[in-house]
Design a protein around this motif. Sequence first.
Motif, PDB file in Angstrom:
ATOM      1  N   ALA A   1       0.840  -1.201   0.000  1.00  0.00           N
ATOM      2  CA  ALA A   1       0.000   0.000   0.000  1.00  0.00           C
ATOM      3  C   ALA A   1       0.871   1.245   0.000  1.00  0.00           C
ATOM      4  CB  ALA A   1      -0.921   0.010   1.219  1.00  0.00           C
ATOM      5  N   THR A   2       0.504   2.223  -0.835  1.00  0.00           N
ATOM      6  CA  THR A   2       1.204   3.499  -0.894  1.00  0.00           C
ATOM      7  C   THR A   2       0.204   4.642  -1.013  1.00  0.00           C
ATOM      8  OG1 THR A   2       3.288   2.695  -1.846  1.00  0.00           O
ATOM      9  CG2 THR A   2       2.698   4.961  -2.332  1.00  0.00           C
ATOM     10  N   THR A   3       0.509   5.743  -0.359  1.00  0.00           N
ATOM     11  CA  THR A   3      -0.200   7.004  -0.566  1.00  0.00           C
ATOM     12  C   THR A   3       0.648   7.883  -1.471  1.00  0.00           C
ATOM     13  OG1 THR A   3      -1.419   7.003   1.532  1.00  0.00           O
ATOM     14  CG2 THR A   3      -0.977   9.148   0.532  1.00  0.00           C
ATOM     15  N   ILE A   4       0.052   8.396  -2.547  1.00  0.00           N
ATOM     16  CA  ILE A   4       0.733   9.311  -3.454  1.00  0.00           C
ATOM     17  C   ILE A   4       0.031  10.663  -3.386  1.00  0.00           C
ATOM     18  CG2 ILE A   4       1.412   9.786  -5.838  1.00  0.00           C
ATOM     19  CD1 ILE A   4       1.395   6.789  -6.353  1.00  0.00           C
ATOM     20  N   LYS A   5       0.799  11.674  -3.069  1.00  0.00           N
ATOM     21  CA  LYS A   5       0.239  13.022  -2.934  1.00  0.00           C
ATOM     22  C   LYS A   5      -0.493  13.439  -4.207  1.00  0.00           C
ATOM     23  CE  LYS A   5       4.020  14.504   0.107  1.00  0.00           C
ATOM     24  NZ  LYS A   5       5.197  15.404   0.220  1.00  0.00           N
ATOM     25  N   GLY A   6      -1.702  13.982  -4.038  1.00  0.00           N
ATOM     26  CA  GLY A   6      -2.453  14.507  -5.167  1.00  0.00           C
ATOM     27  C   GLY A   6      -3.293  13.499  -5.915  1.00  0.00           C
ATOM     28  N   LYS A   7      -3.233  12.201  -5.550  1.00  0.00           N
ATOM     29  CA  LYS A   7      -4.023  11.188  -6.237  1.00  0.00           C
ATOM     30  C   LYS A   7      -5.223  10.750  -5.394  1.00  0.00           C
ATOM     31  CE  LYS A   7      -0.778   9.242  -9.531  1.00  0.00           C
ATOM     32  NZ  LYS A   7      -0.346   7.992 -10.217  1.00  0.00           N
TER      33      LYS A   7
ATOM     34  N   ALA B   1      -9.927  11.507  -0.129  1.00  0.00           N
ATOM     35  CA  ALA B   1      -8.942  12.074   0.798  1.00  0.00           C
ATOM     36  C   ALA B   1      -9.606  12.556   2.080  1.00  0.00           C
ATOM     37  CB  ALA B   1      -8.207  13.224   0.135  1.00  0.00           C
ATOM     38  N   SER B   2      -8.866  12.486   3.170  1.00  0.00           N
ATOM     39  CA  SER B   2      -9.309  12.973   4.471  1.00  0.00           C
ATOM     40  C   SER B   2      -8.134  13.662   5.142  1.00  0.00           C
ATOM     41  CB  SER B   2      -9.806  11.820   5.351  1.00  0.00           C
ATOM     42  OG  SER B   2     -10.012  12.246   6.692  1.00  0.00           O
ATOM     43  N   GLU B   3      -8.410  14.662   5.926  1.00  0.00           N
ATOM     44  CA  GLU B   3      -7.340  15.340   6.657  1.00  0.00           C
ATOM     45  C   GLU B   3      -6.936  14.572   7.909  1.00  0.00           C
ATOM     46  OE1 GLU B   3      -8.433  19.343   7.457  1.00  0.00           O
ATOM     47  OE2 GLU B   3      -8.514  19.937   5.346  1.00  0.00           O
ATOM     48  N   LYS B   4      -7.757  13.628   8.329  1.00  0.00           N
ATOM     49  CA  LYS B   4      -7.445  12.862   9.532  1.00  0.00           C
ATOM     50  C   LYS B   4      -6.357  11.835   9.246  1.00  0.00           C
ATOM     51  CE  LYS B   4     -11.844  13.484  11.915  1.00  0.00           C
ATOM     52  NZ  LYS B   4     -12.931  12.833  12.674  1.00  0.00           N
TER      53      LYS B   4
ATOM     54  N   GLU C   1      -7.923  -0.424  -6.949  1.00  0.00           N
ATOM     55  CA  GLU C   1      -8.506   0.875  -6.643  1.00  0.00           C
ATOM     56  C   GLU C   1      -9.999   0.655  -6.400  1.00  0.00           C
ATOM     57  OE1 GLU C   1      -9.937   3.694  -5.663  1.00  0.00           O
ATOM     58  OE2 GLU C   1     -10.561   4.190  -7.695  1.00  0.00           O
ATOM     59  N   PRO C   2     -10.377   0.367  -5.151  1.00  0.00           N
ATOM     60  CA  PRO C   2     -11.765   0.006  -4.843  1.00  0.00           C
ATOM     61  C   PRO C   2     -12.701   1.192  -4.637  1.00  0.00           C
ATOM     62  CG  PRO C   2     -10.457  -0.141  -2.863  1.00  0.00           C
ATOM     63  CD  PRO C   2      -9.505   0.262  -3.967  1.00  0.00           C
ATOM     64  N   GLY C   3     -12.134   2.410  -4.760  1.00  0.00           N
ATOM     65  CA  GLY C   3     -12.955   3.585  -4.505  1.00  0.00           C
ATOM     66  C   GLY C   3     -12.934   4.009  -3.057  1.00  0.00           C
ATOM     67  N   PHE C   4     -11.991   3.448  -2.287  1.00  0.00           N
ATOM     68  CA  PHE C   4     -11.797   3.862  -0.903  1.00  0.00           C
ATOM     69  C   PHE C   4     -10.341   3.640  -0.512  1.00  0.00           C
ATOM     70  CE2 PHE C   4     -13.666  -0.490  -0.697  1.00  0.00           C
ATOM     71  CZ  PHE C   4     -12.641  -1.183  -0.090  1.00  0.00           C
ATOM     72  N   ASN C   5      -9.953   4.193   0.604  1.00  0.00           N
ATOM     73  CA  ASN C   5      -8.615   4.058   1.161  1.00  0.00           C
ATOM     74  C   ASN C   5      -8.396   2.593   1.556  1.00  0.00           C
ATOM     75  OD1 ASN C   5      -6.244   4.315   2.608  1.00  0.00           O
ATOM     76  ND2 ASN C   5      -7.014   5.870   4.016  1.00  0.00           N
TER      77      ASN C   5
ATOM     78  N   ARG D   1     -11.654   6.571   7.068  1.00  0.00           N
ATOM     79  CA  ARG D   1     -11.821   7.194   8.393  1.00  0.00           C
ATOM     80  C   ARG D   1     -13.101   8.006   8.501  1.00  0.00           C
ATOM     81  NH1 ARG D   1     -12.692   8.234  12.731  1.00  0.00           N
ATOM     82  NH2 ARG D   1     -11.366   8.950  14.440  1.00  0.00           N
ATOM     83  N   GLU D   2     -13.557   8.589   7.382  1.00  0.00           N
ATOM     84  CA  GLU D   2     -14.763   9.423   7.385  1.00  0.00           C
ATOM     85  C   GLU D   2     -15.676   9.049   6.213  1.00  0.00           C
ATOM     86  OE1 GLU D   2     -13.681  13.731   8.994  1.00  0.00           O
ATOM     87  OE2 GLU D   2     -12.393  13.186   7.304  1.00  0.00           O
ATOM     88  N   PRO D   3     -16.853   8.466   6.445  1.00  0.00           N
ATOM     89  CA  PRO D   3     -17.301   7.873   7.716  1.00  0.00           C
ATOM     90  C   PRO D   3     -16.520   6.592   8.002  1.00  0.00           C
ATOM     91  CG  PRO D   3     -18.866   7.381   5.987  1.00  0.00           C
ATOM     92  CD  PRO D   3     -17.858   8.312   5.378  1.00  0.00           C
ATOM     93  N   VAL D   4     -16.280   6.318   9.251  1.00  0.00           N
ATOM     94  CA  VAL D   4     -15.347   5.274   9.658  1.00  0.00           C
ATOM     95  C   VAL D   4     -15.761   3.888   9.171  1.00  0.00           C
ATOM     96  CG1 VAL D   4     -16.464   4.875  11.907  1.00  0.00           C
ATOM     97  CG2 VAL D   4     -14.017   4.378  11.593  1.00  0.00           C
TER      98      VAL D   4
END
Length: 313
Positions: free
Chosen positions: A143-149, A154-157, A184-188, A210-213
């Motif tokens: 798993a990787t987070t890529i800025k801007g994708k 996206a969530s600030e939490k 890419e399931p459409g969620f984190n 995380r939102e909604p959890v």
Amino acid sequence: MKRILILSMLLLSLAIQAQEKNTVYLFSYFKNNGQDGLHLAYSRDGLTWQALKNDESFLKPEVSKDKLMRDPCIIRGADGKFHMVWTVSWTDKTIGYASSTDLIYWSPQIAIPVMAHEEGARNCWAPEITYDAKKKQYMIYWATTIKGKFLETASEKESGYNHRMYYTLTKDFKTFSPTRLLYEPGFNVIDASIVKDGKRYVMFLKDETREPVQKNLKIAYSKKINGPYSAASKPFTGNYWAEGPTAFKHQGNWIVYFDKYTLKQYGALSSRDLENWEDISAKISLPKGIRHGSILNITEEELQKLIHVKMVE
């Protein structure tokens, strides 16, 4: 003819039962922050686990600036060797790799730069390996987070992490295919673990939303190891936060171990069909402080070497 068929089926069933009776399961895991390296525990019934080497480390981490060994995943390769990948750091663009013939002595550790090409990559977490026997190659995925994708999820939490699953292919752990998006399931999404089930591949995964959890485990399916995978199922875990699934079959039942991390305890669920689940958490016993890892089969001979490892060191 019918009697011969029935007898053959009975003999096959007895052979499978005998094999399962002699099966030894090995749990690779880390403790604390992963700073001391690889821990191993074994079980014969898939429920009660005993730490090996007094729960001391079998391999200390050496690569990356953080020198961690989190989320160790070990598989037995087609070459007979044990191949392991792990999380080396909270922020590096690499994952760790080493191999062994006996789980005691390991090859030099290397850092595979799987996301070095992505300027905005923030991490490489919870890598795993699955073997594709048809194409005779291994798939490493993480798993990787890529800025801007994927800004739509996206969530600030939680520091703004917003993961997707990526992969690379290799036949020899020396050369690797270009990194590609796996799921890419459409969620984190994080903590994917893929196993072969007949003609299909089953992906156990964590919905990290995380939102909604959400913070639960789901399943996706594919005919090919590198997808495309189906939409994720409904959650099969309960009203608690869960992560780090690892699955295996015991006496025809799927058993999925996972970390109830906010409760600081491990859980386990059992199913025959991957749809109806029984919570067997009360039946399991694990070493204290065990965290995210993987489960594989080893032989009794291999286990005895691990049990007596202090005698040969």
